[in-house]
Design a protein around this motif. Structure first.
Motif, PDB file in Angstrom:
ATOM      1  N   TYR B  82      26.704   1.250  23.677  1.00  0.00           N
ATOM      2  CA  TYR B  82      26.246   0.683  24.961  1.00  0.00           C
ATOM      3  C   TYR B  82      27.376   0.733  25.998  1.00  0.00           C
ATOM      4  N   HIS B  83      28.582   0.360  25.569  1.00  0.00           N
ATOM      5  CA  HIS B  83      29.724   0.382  26.505  1.00  0.00           C
ATOM      6  C   HIS B  83      30.113   1.818  26.864  1.00  0.00           C
ATOM      7  N   ALA B  84      30.030   2.709  25.884  1.00  0.00           N
ATOM      8  CA  ALA B  84      30.324   4.123  26.165  1.00  0.00           C
ATOM      9  C   ALA B  84      29.313   4.672  27.163  1.00  0.00           C
ATOM     10  N   TYR B  85      28.068   4.256  26.989  1.00  0.00           N
ATOM     11  CA  TYR B  85      27.007   4.706  27.904  1.00  0.00           C
ATOM     12  C   TYR B  85      27.270   4.198  29.325  1.00  0.00           C
ATOM     13  N   LEU B  86      27.659   2.935  29.446  1.00  0.00           N
ATOM     14  CA  LEU B  86      27.948   2.377  30.776  1.00  0.00           C
ATOM     15  C   LEU B  86      29.127   3.112  31.429  1.00  0.00           C
ATOM     16  N   GLU B 130      17.235  -2.207  35.102  1.00  0.00           N
ATOM     17  CA  GLU B 130      18.705  -2.235  35.076  1.00  0.00           C
ATOM     18  C   GLU B 130      19.222  -2.550  33.670  1.00  0.00           C
ATOM     19  N   GLU B 131      20.463  -2.158  33.429  1.00  0.00           N
ATOM     20  CA  GLU B 131      21.149  -2.551  32.197  1.00  0.00           C
ATOM     21  C   GLU B 131      21.718  -3.959  32.372  1.00  0.00           C
ATOM     22  N   PRO B 132      21.785  -4.777  31.355  1.00  0.00           N
ATOM     23  CA  PRO B 132      21.475  -4.491  29.956  1.00  0.00           C
ATOM     24  C   PRO B 132      20.015  -4.709  29.585  1.00  0.00           C
ATOM     25  N   ASP B 133      19.176  -5.066  30.569  1.00  0.00           N
ATOM     26  CA  ASP B 133      17.769  -5.378  30.270  1.00  0.00           C
ATOM     27  C   ASP B 133      17.064  -4.231  29.536  1.00  0.00           C
ATOM     28  N   ARG B 134      17.352  -2.997  29.979  1.00  0.00           N
ATOM     29  CA  ARG B 134      16.696  -1.838  29.365  1.00  0.00           C
ATOM     30  C   ARG B 134      17.118  -1.685  27.897  1.00  0.00           C
ATOM     31  N   SER B 135      18.411  -1.812  27.661  1.00  0.00           N
ATOM     32  CA  SER B 135      18.900  -1.678  26.282  1.00  0.00           C
ATOM     33  C   SER B 135      18.355  -2.798  25.411  1.00  0.00           C
ATOM     34  N   ILE B 136      18.309  -3.993  25.965  1.00  0.00           N
ATOM     35  CA  ILE B 136      17.785  -5.134  25.195  1.00  0.00           C
ATOM     36  C   ILE B 136      16.336  -4.852  24.795  1.00  0.00           C
ATOM     37  N   PHE B 137      15.557  -4.386  25.770  1.00  0.00           N
ATOM     38  CA  PHE B 137      14.148  -4.113  25.498  1.00  0.00           C
ATOM     39  C   PHE B 137      13.998  -3.009  24.440  1.00  0.00           C
ATOM     40  N   LEU B 138      14.727  -1.913  24.602  1.00  0.00           N
ATOM     41  CA  LEU B 138      14.593  -0.786  23.676  1.00  0.00           C
ATOM     42  C   LEU B 138      15.016  -1.172  22.252  1.00  0.00           C
ATOM     43  N   LEU B 139      16.100  -1.931  22.170  1.00  0.00           N
ATOM     44  CA  LEU B 139      16.571  -2.327  20.841  1.00  0.00           C
ATOM     45  C   LEU B 139      15.598  -3.295  20.174  1.00  0.00           C
ATOM     46  N   THR B 160      18.243 -16.434  27.116  1.00  0.00           N
ATOM     47  CA  THR B 160      18.413 -15.405  28.150  1.00  0.00           C
ATOM     48  C   THR B 160      17.799 -14.083  27.680  1.00  0.00           C
ATOM     49  N   ILE B 161      18.001 -13.771  26.397  1.00  0.00           N
ATOM     50  CA  ILE B 161      17.437 -12.543  25.825  1.00  0.00           C
ATOM     51  C   ILE B 161      15.910 -12.587  25.953  1.00  0.00           C
ATOM     52  N   ARG B 162      15.316 -13.726  25.601  1.00  0.00           N
ATOM     53  CA  ARG B 162      13.851 -13.868  25.676  1.00  0.00           C
ATOM     54  C   ARG B 162      13.372 -13.676  27.116  1.00  0.00           C
ATOM     55  N   SER B 163      14.081 -14.321  28.059  1.00  0.00           N
ATOM     56  CA  SER B 163      13.669 -14.215  29.470  1.00  0.00           C
ATOM     57  C   SER B 163      13.765 -12.780  29.954  1.00  0.00           C
ATOM     58  N   LYS B 164      14.847 -12.106  29.559  1.00  0.00           N
ATOM     59  CA  LYS B 164      15.038 -10.725  29.984  1.00  0.00           C
ATOM     60  C   LYS B 164      13.939  -9.821  29.432  1.00  0.00           C
ATOM     61  N   LEU B 165      13.571 -10.060  28.171  1.00  0.00           N
ATOM     62  CA  LEU B 165      12.506  -9.262  27.555  1.00  0.00           C
ATOM     63  C   LEU B 165      11.180  -9.495  28.268  1.00  0.00           C
ATOM     64  N   HIS B 166      10.908 -10.743  28.543  1.00  0.00           N
ATOM     65  CA  HIS B 166       9.674 -11.102  29.228  1.00  0.00           C
ATOM     66  C   HIS B 166       9.616 -10.432  30.604  1.00  0.00           C
ATOM     67  N   TYR B 167      10.731 -10.496  31.303  1.00  0.00           N
ATOM     68  CA  TYR B 167      10.833  -9.903  32.640  1.00  0.00           C
ATOM     69  C   TYR B 167      10.606  -8.381  32.573  1.00  0.00           C
ATOM     70  N   THR B 168      11.208  -7.740  31.564  1.00  0.00           N
ATOM     71  CA  THR B 168      11.072  -6.285  31.418  1.00  0.00           C
ATOM     72  C   THR B 168       9.623  -5.902  31.143  1.00  0.00           C
ATOM     73  N   ILE B 169       8.993  -6.636  30.238  1.00  0.00           N
ATOM     74  CA  ILE B 169       7.588  -6.320  29.899  1.00  0.00           C
ATOM     75  C   ILE B 169       6.696  -6.513  31.132  1.00  0.00           C
ATOM     76  N   LYS B 170       6.958  -7.574  31.887  1.00  0.00           N
ATOM     77  CA  LYS B 170       6.172  -7.829  33.102  1.00  0.00           C
ATOM     78  C   LYS B 170       6.331  -6.671  34.102  1.00  0.00           C
TER      79      LYS B 170
END
Lengths: 134, 184
Positions: B82-86, B130-139, B160-170
């Motif tokens: 993830y850090h290498a990707y950023l 945006e990252e990290p939301d995308r990575s969180i969702f994919l993982l 925070t992870i749950r909120s980010k996932l919810h936001y991404t799905i929405k």
């Protein structure tokens, strides 16, 4: 009364096997169009992993680059150690020749006795660095 | 009690720490699909994903002596990826070729075509997150990481992870339901 966002959270937990869906939530899901769409969205996003063929070249190049970096680092560390040791020895001999023998003796005794006291700090720092990487 | 696979991995890590090239290769081979699969999803470009995979694997092998086994080795590797990707993102952003992973030319039925269109919309929506939301969702969605593991991986609270996932799905939901919105 829970809001749709709260029910959606519950639906999400159940979808990812991180929780159970309550009866309240089930009956809400059966009637709420917005929550149904939320559930359908999760279902429609592909979950299947793509078939991945291992690229041996990538692996071999990674190992080669890592070995090169490690060897360079080891070589650098060896040189730093060697120069540092010779430098300290030179300084010690210089002070000895200049007539500071007893001062040097006391300094070395203090270093040998005090040095181990620094060990907990060194260990703590290494663990902290490891946690940052992990 | 540790599983046989985990024990085997532990032995490989120990040998890799001592500089054993065979163990290094085997360790990377075992985790290649995970790292490359994740990077392919976030970059959407095979060449870039391979470049970043190589970079992440090199970094992990150089830093392997710092791995203390407090998390799973695969999670540690994903964090490095993830850090290498950023780090690499800025370099390749300009030359990214948006390759479509799914060819819709050969679809035979209308239903299939609709599904492909939907998948296409999802991919586009994911690219906009945006990252990290995308990575969180994919993982979470594809690799099955737990909330706890994701929280550790991204150094965030589980809530925070749950909120980010919810936001991404929405966000994806919005994109799938209103695909033409941004065309106006």
């Amino acid at each position: 009364m829970k809001t749709c966002a709260e029910f959606e959270m519950e639906i999400m937990h159940a979808f990812y096997d991180e929780g159970e869906m309550s009866e309240d939530c089930k009956s809400h899901l059966a009637t709420c169009e917005s929550c149904q769409q939320f559930y359908e969205t999760m279902e429609v996003i592909p979950r299947e992993k793509e078939e991945i063929i291992i690229d041996e070249w990538v692996i071999q190049e990674s190992v080669r680059a890592a070995r090169f970096a490690l060897e360079t680092r080891n070589r650098r560390e060896r040189w730093i150690f060697l120069i540092g040791t010779l430098g300290l020895m030179g300084i010690g001999l210089f002070f000895l020749a200049a007539g500071f023998g007893s001062f040097m003796r006391n300094l070395y005794i203090a270093m040998y006795l005090g040095g181990p006291l620094l060990l907990p700090i060194i260990i703590w720092k290494r663990q902290k660095r490891g946690r940052e990487h992990a | 009690m540790r599983g046989e696979g985990e024990l085997h991995e532990q032995q490989l890590i120990e040998r890799a720490r001592r500089g054993d090239s065979i163990a290094m290769s085997q360790l990377m081979r075992d985790n290649y699909a995970l790292v490359y699969g994740y990077l392919l999803k976030v970059t959407r470009d095979q060449e870039t994903a391979k470049d970043v995979t190589q970079e992440a694997m090199t970094r992990s092998l150089v830093a392997i002596r710092l791995f203390r086994g407090e998390s799973k080795f695969s999670s540690w590797l994903i964090q490095i990826a993830y850090h290498a990707y950023l780090d690499e993102r800025e370099k390749w952003e300009k030359r990214t070729v948006h390759q479509e992973t799914e060819q819709i030319a050969s679809v035979s039925t209308e239903q299939e075509a609709m599904r492909h269109e939907q998948v296409d919309q999802i991919q586009k929506a994911l690219l906009e997150i945006e990252e990290p939301d995308r990575s969180i969702f994919l993982l979470k969605h594809e690799q099955g990481y737990t909330y706890r593991e994701l929280a550790d991986l991204f150094d965030l609270k589980e809530g925070t992870i749950r909120s980010k996932l919810h936001y991404t799905i929405k966000k994806i939901q919005k994109k799938v339901r209103e695909p033409d919105e941004d065309m106006c």
